[in-house]
Design a protein around this motif. Structure first.
Motif: not given
Length: 356
Positions: A105, A111, A235
């Motif tokens: 990340i 990311t 994420y």
């Protein structure tokens, strides 16, 4: 007096000679954020495998033949920062040819990727973006030559502190694939350009660093592994990585935010053999107005190793930023990867993992 030779004998003689010529010819080898500028390139915020020759173990049968060429001990790889923001960066190039790819990340919940290449002749790698300091920890594990355009303040400091051989937006090494001067997500490089630069600056191309990963010579099933044919990694609300197992190919198809993740060079969906999920703590760097992240790569934690539709729980440990990360199974033994590409998902402990 010379005796006559029958037509049949002549035909047999020519046939033998033709076979000899064919045998000889077959034996011949065939040539076959607001980051600091990386001058003169702009800062970030303002496509069949072709590996090096290497001997692989002979398979017991044709069905066991493995095309993957293992990372070669003693050879320094290249680690390249790859953009993954929005859609302008798509499709990325060179991902299918890396042996190992890290995903972690960065600011804004998105990311960034860091594929690691051993000896390939990849013609399109990119779009190349700026350095983040915690990616350096994984580059240093491999003693990789680190490739980027621009850097965060902490990455700039650490590259100097750790004396990391790096290629930062060097003239003649990178080019834009569009004519849009406002597009900072279109800058590419190639392995040929990177290797030419390394020769010019005299970076060493060999290493005595211990290999990070161990590989099995043949495809192996996980003992006591649990089913893992669909893996969804959230994420953040903005970004998700997803894998779906293809039992016929014994590979995982990769998806990005719900859509097939495509390689620019081939226009085919990315696949991988192995997936490592490494759970880490991350948080905003105090005082960083861009929201850049700190990621705790040093220490220990939990995770998963996934291959061939199965999953086992693992633990990881890393003694220092320059030391290699060790990934251990439930018996405390280092995991052994199946031959094939590996994605290492450096994944927030606050993120959501779904497997079935």
């Amino acid at each position: 007096m010379i005796k006559s030779i029958s037509f049949k004998k002549v035909a047999i003689l020519f046939g033998v000679l033709a076979l000899m010529v064919f045998a000889v010819s077959c034996g011949k080898s065939r040539d076959t954020g607001n980051d600091i500028d990386a001058s003169p390139m702009p800062t970030e915020e303002n496509i069949n495998f072709d590996y090096m020759d290497q001997q692989s173990p002979e398979p017991d049968s044709a069905e066991e033949k493995i095309d993957f060429v293992f990372p070669e001990k003693g050879v320094r790889p290249y680690a390249v920062m790859i953009d993954n923001q929005g859609s302008n960066c798509l499709p990325q190039g060179g991902m299918s040819q890396a042996q190992v790819i890290y995903e972690a990340i960065v600011e804004g919940g998105i990311t960034r990727f860091m594929p690691v290449f051993w000896g390939q002749k990849t013609e399109l790698i990119g779009p190349v973006r700026s350095a983040r300091h915690y990616f350096l920890d994984y580059a240093m594990e491999h003693d990789a030559i680190y490739v980027h355009i621009g850097w965060s303040p902490m990455a700039m400091s650490d590259i100097s502190k750790f004396k990391i051989n790096n290629i930062n937006g060097a003239y003649g090494v990178f080019w834009d694939i569009t004519n849009d001067k406002s597009n900072w997500q279109d800058t590419y490089t190639s392995m040929e350009k990177l290797q030419e630069y390394v020769k010019q600056v005299n970076y060493k191309t060999t290493t005595d660093k211990e290999m990070v990963f161990k590989y099995s010579e043949k495809d192996q099933e996980l003992t006591n592994g649990k089913k893992a044919e669909k893996i969804n990694l959230s994420y953040s609300q903005e970004y998700k990585s997803y894998y779906e197992y293809d039992g016929d190919k014994k590979l995982y198809l990769r998806f990005r935010n719900g859509k097939p993740h495509i390689e620019r060079q081939t226009q085919e969906q990315l696949t991988t053999k192995n997936i490592i999920i490494q759970k880490v703590k991350n948080y905003d760097i105090k005082g960083d107005q861009a929201g850049r992240q700190e990621v705790n790569t040093v220490g220990s934690g939990e995770g998963y190793y996934i291959t061939n539709g199965k999953c086992i729980e693992i633990t990881w440990s890393k003694a220092s930023r320059t030391e290699r990360t060790k990934y251990l199974d439930s018996e405390g033994k280092e995991i052994v990867l199946n031959p094939g590409q590996t994605w290492v998902q450096i994944f927030p402990v606050s993120g959501k993992i779904e497997m079935e």
